[in-house]
Design a protein around this motif. Structure first.
Motif, PDB file in Angstrom:
ATOM      1  N   PHE A  98      46.996 -37.671  36.126  1.00 23.10           N
ATOM      2  CA  PHE A  98      47.690 -38.150  34.939  1.00 23.10           C
ATOM      3  C   PHE A  98      46.787 -39.045  34.119  1.00 23.10           C
ATOM      4  O   PHE A  98      45.960 -39.770  34.662  1.00 23.10           O
ATOM      5  N   PHE A  99      46.933 -38.967  32.794  1.00 21.49           N
ATOM      6  CA  PHE A  99      46.432 -40.018  31.919  1.00 21.49           C
ATOM      7  C   PHE A  99      47.473 -40.233  30.831  1.00 21.49           C
ATOM      8  O   PHE A  99      48.210 -39.324  30.453  1.00 21.49           O
ATOM      9  N   ASN A 100      47.578 -41.473  30.389  1.00 25.26           N
ATOM     10  CA  ASN A 100      48.641 -41.840  29.461  1.00 25.26           C
ATOM     11  C   ASN A 100      48.289 -41.506  28.012  1.00 25.26           C
ATOM     12  O   ASN A 100      47.177 -41.077  27.697  1.00 25.26           O
ATOM     13  N   GLU A 101      49.249 -41.732  27.136  1.00 20.03           N
ATOM     14  CA  GLU A 101      49.077 -41.426  25.716  1.00 20.03           C
ATOM     15  C   GLU A 101      47.902 -42.191  25.113  1.00 20.03           C
ATOM     16  O   GLU A 101      47.161 -41.658  24.288  1.00 20.03           O
ATOM     17  N   ALA A 102      47.714 -43.445  25.543  1.00 26.88           N
ATOM     18  CA  ALA A 102      46.605 -44.250  25.015  1.00 26.88           C
ATOM     19  C   ALA A 102      45.245 -43.647  25.377  1.00 26.88           C
ATOM     20  O   ALA A 102      44.267 -43.846  24.665  1.00 26.88           O
ATOM     21  N   ALA A 103      45.161 -42.892  26.465  1.00 26.01           N
ATOM     22  CA  ALA A 103      43.898 -42.272  26.889  1.00 26.01           C
ATOM     23  C   ALA A 103      43.614 -40.960  26.158  1.00 26.01           C
ATOM     24  O   ALA A 103      42.524 -40.407  26.289  1.00 26.01           O
ATOM     25  N   GLU A 104      44.562 -40.494  25.373  1.00 35.48           N
ATOM     26  CA  GLU A 104      44.355 -39.247  24.638  1.00 35.48           C
ATOM     27  C   GLU A 104      43.177 -39.340  23.671  1.00 35.48           C
ATOM     28  O   GLU A 104      42.503 -38.353  23.411  1.00 35.48           O
ATOM     29  N   GLU A 105      42.902 -40.531  23.152  1.00 39.51           N
ATOM     30  CA  GLU A 105      41.755 -40.722  22.257  1.00 39.51           C
ATOM     31  C   GLU A 105      40.444 -40.430  22.991  1.00 39.51           C
ATOM     32  O   GLU A 105      39.510 -39.877  22.427  1.00 39.51           O
ATOM     33  N   ILE A 106      40.387 -40.782  24.251  1.00 42.48           N
ATOM     34  CA  ILE A 106      39.194 -40.557  25.065  1.00 42.48           C
ATOM     35  C   ILE A 106      39.050 -39.070  25.403  1.00 42.48           C
ATOM     36  O   ILE A 106      37.982 -38.490  25.277  1.00 42.48           O
ATOM     37  N   PHE A 107      40.151 -38.456  25.828  1.00 42.14           N
ATOM     38  CA  PHE A 107      40.121 -37.054  26.245  1.00 42.14           C
ATOM     39  C   PHE A 107      40.237 -36.073  25.075  1.00 42.14           C
ATOM     40  O   PHE A 107      39.944 -34.898  25.224  1.00 42.14           O
ATOM     41  N   GLN A 108      40.696 -36.559  23.923  1.00 41.13           N
ATOM     42  CA  GLN A 108      40.911 -35.735  22.736  1.00 41.13           C
ATOM     43  C   GLN A 108      41.902 -34.602  22.997  1.00 41.13           C
ATOM     44  O   GLN A 108      41.834 -33.542  22.361  1.00 41.13           O
ATOM     45  N   ASP A 115      34.939 -34.500  39.581  1.00 41.32           N
ATOM     46  CA  ASP A 115      33.623 -34.265  38.975  1.00 41.32           C
ATOM     47  C   ASP A 115      33.733 -33.609  37.603  1.00 41.32           C
ATOM     48  O   ASP A 115      32.939 -33.867  36.707  1.00 41.32           O
ATOM     49  N   GLU A 116      34.758 -32.791  37.401  1.00 43.20           N
ATOM     50  CA  GLU A 116      34.921 -32.100  36.119  1.00 43.20           C
ATOM     51  C   GLU A 116      35.351 -33.067  35.012  1.00 43.20           C
ATOM     52  O   GLU A 116      34.802 -33.041  33.916  1.00 43.20           O
ATOM     53  N   TRP A 117      36.310 -33.929  35.282  1.00 42.71           N
ATOM     54  CA  TRP A 117      36.776 -34.819  34.212  1.00 42.71           C
ATOM     55  C   TRP A 117      35.840 -35.993  33.983  1.00 42.71           C
ATOM     56  O   TRP A 117      35.731 -36.500  32.886  1.00 42.71           O
ATOM     57  N   SER A 118      35.114 -36.419  35.002  1.00 43.26           N
ATOM     58  CA  SER A 118      34.260 -37.601  34.836  1.00 43.26           C
ATOM     59  C   SER A 118      32.865 -37.269  34.298  1.00 43.26           C
ATOM     60  O   SER A 118      32.224 -38.113  33.670  1.00 43.26           O
ATOM     61  N   ALA A 119      32.398 -36.054  34.500  1.00 42.58           N
ATOM     62  CA  ALA A 119      31.036 -35.681  34.095  1.00 42.58           C
ATOM     63  C   ALA A 119      30.834 -35.709  32.587  1.00 42.58           C
ATOM     64  O   ALA A 119      29.764 -36.069  32.105  1.00 42.58           O
ATOM     65  N   GLY A 120      31.821 -35.342  31.833  1.00 40.59           N
ATOM     66  CA  GLY A 120      31.669 -35.223  30.399  1.00 40.59           C
ATOM     67  C   GLY A 120      31.539 -36.524  29.635  1.00 40.59           C
ATOM     68  O   GLY A 120      31.213 -36.514  28.455  1.00 40.59           O
ATOM     69  N   PHE A 121      31.766 -37.645  30.277  1.00 45.55           N
ATOM     70  CA  PHE A 121      31.761 -38.919  29.565  1.00 45.55           C
ATOM     71  C   PHE A 121      30.405 -39.603  29.527  1.00 45.55           C
ATOM     72  O   PHE A 121      30.243 -40.611  28.852  1.00 45.55           O
ATOM     73  N   ASP A 122      29.430 -39.082  30.233  1.00 45.38           N
ATOM     74  CA  ASP A 122      28.078 -39.629  30.210  1.00 45.38           C
ATOM     75  C   ASP A 122      28.088 -41.160  30.338  1.00 45.38           C
ATOM     76  O   ASP A 122      27.568 -41.861  29.464  1.00 45.38           O
ATOM     77  N   GLY A 135      21.969 -48.667  28.529  1.00 50.99           N
ATOM     78  CA  GLY A 135      21.739 -47.242  28.305  1.00 50.99           C
ATOM     79  C   GLY A 135      21.289 -46.459  29.520  1.00 50.99           C
ATOM     80  O   GLY A 135      21.025 -45.265  29.418  1.00 50.99           O
ATOM     81  N   GLU A 136      21.178 -47.110  30.684  1.00 49.43           N
ATOM     82  CA  GLU A 136      20.773 -46.410  31.906  1.00 49.43           C
ATOM     83  C   GLU A 136      21.937 -45.567  32.434  1.00 49.43           C
ATOM     84  O   GLU A 136      23.084 -46.017  32.421  1.00 49.43           O
ATOM     85  N   PRO A 137      21.669 -44.355  32.911  1.00 47.78           N
ATOM     86  CA  PRO A 137      22.743 -43.540  33.496  1.00 47.78           C
ATOM     87  C   PRO A 137      23.417 -44.295  34.641  1.00 47.78           C
ATOM     88  O   PRO A 137      22.758 -44.981  35.420  1.00 47.78           O
ATOM     89  N   THR A 146      30.668 -41.773  26.334  1.00 45.76           N
ATOM     90  CA  THR A 146      30.861 -40.879  25.199  1.00 45.76           C
ATOM     91  C   THR A 146      32.146 -40.106  25.432  1.00 45.76           C
ATOM     92  O   THR A 146      32.306 -39.466  26.466  1.00 45.76           O
ATOM     93  N   SER A 147      33.068 -40.183  24.484  1.00 46.69           N
ATOM     94  CA  SER A 147      34.317 -39.431  24.618  1.00 46.69           C
ATOM     95  C   SER A 147      34.074 -37.968  24.316  1.00 46.69           C
ATOM     96  O   SER A 147      33.005 -37.583  23.856  1.00 46.69           O
ATOM     97  N   VAL A 148      35.084 -37.179  24.546  1.00 47.12           N
ATOM     98  CA  VAL A 148      35.005 -35.745  24.300  1.00 47.12           C
ATOM     99  C   VAL A 148      34.633 -35.458  22.846  1.00 47.12           C
ATOM    100  O   VAL A 148      33.945 -34.486  22.550  1.00 47.12           O
ATOM    101  N   ASP A 149      35.029 -36.345  21.916  1.00 47.24           N
ATOM    102  CA  ASP A 149      34.730 -36.139  20.496  1.00 47.24           C
ATOM    103  C   ASP A 149      33.296 -36.515  20.122  1.00 47.24           C
ATOM    104  O   ASP A 149      32.901 -36.435  18.969  1.00 47.24           O
ATOM    105  N   GLY A 150      32.497 -36.954  21.106  1.00 48.69           N
ATOM    106  CA  GLY A 150      31.105 -37.296  20.866  1.00 48.69           C
ATOM    107  C   GLY A 150      30.881 -38.727  20.420  1.00 48.69           C
ATOM    108  O   GLY A 150      29.746 -39.135  20.196  1.00 48.69           O
ATOM    109  N   VAL A 151      31.945 -39.511  20.308  1.00 47.35           N
ATOM    110  CA  VAL A 151      31.834 -40.899  19.879  1.00 47.35           C
ATOM    111  C   VAL A 151      31.482 -41.781  21.079  1.00 47.35           C
ATOM    112  O   VAL A 151      32.135 -41.722  22.120  1.00 47.35           O
ATOM    113  N   GLU A 152      30.421 -42.586  20.896  1.00 46.27           N
ATOM    114  CA  GLU A 152      30.031 -43.516  21.963  1.00 46.27           C
ATOM    115  C   GLU A 152      30.873 -44.779  21.820  1.00 46.27           C
ATOM    116  O   GLU A 152      31.054 -45.306  20.733  1.00 46.27           O
ATOM    117  N   ARG A 153      31.387 -45.244  22.957  1.00 45.74           N
ATOM    118  CA  ARG A 153      32.211 -46.442  22.964  1.00 45.74           C
ATOM    119  C   ARG A 153      31.736 -47.391  24.052  1.00 45.74           C
ATOM    120  O   ARG A 153      31.304 -46.951  25.114  1.00 45.74           O
TER     121      ARG A 153
END
Length: 131
Positions: A36-46, A58-65, A71-73, A98-105
């Motif tokens: 589950f993720f809440n409505e507020a997290a929709e901005e992150i997941f898009q 591993d699938e949901w966490s890998a995309g966030f870099d 700046g170190e991994p 980095t969210s799914v939309d490519g925006v770094e936060r």
């Protein structure tokens, strides 16, 4: 067809709690499945959780870099979510992601394990904070 496992009551209650929070929050079960993720997290997941559905850790966490503020991994074992999941303890850290939309936060991430009993780990909850 894959049989869905019944959710533990603690995860159900955590979902209810998260759905009422204004902070982006996600819940992962003991097998690492994002449940589950809440409505507020929709901005992150898009996407909404209904659109995304349950995903392996591993699938949901890998995309966030995720990276340190320098700046170190940030490897999984040093991320608050990884610490909560594998070391079974709470962790907090300010990170860049980095969210799914490519925006770094830059966010603060707090993750903690969920236990039904002292020896019964059922998953983790993670809350993202903008500072």
């Amino acid at each position: 067809m894959t049989k869905r496992r019944q959710k533990h009551l603690v995860l159900i209650l955590a979902r209810e709690f998260a759905s009422n929070l204004a902070q982006p929050t996600l819940i992962v079960d003991d097998e690492g499945m994002l449940v589950f993720f809440n409505e507020a997290a929709e901005e992150i997941f898009q996407q909404t959780f209904v659109e995304t559905g349950e995903l392996p850790f591993d699938e949901w966490s890998a995309g966030f870099d995720p990276r340190t503020l320098d700046g170190e991994p940030l490897p999984l074992e040093r991320r608050p979510t990884g610490i909560a999941m594998y070391e079974r303890r709470a962790a907090h850290e300010r990170i860049r992601m980095t969210s799914v939309d490519g925006v770094e936060r830059e966010v603060a991430l707090t993750a903690f394990p969920l236990f039904a009993h002292a020896d019964e780990f059922v998953g983790i909850m993670a809350i993202f904070w903008r500072e």
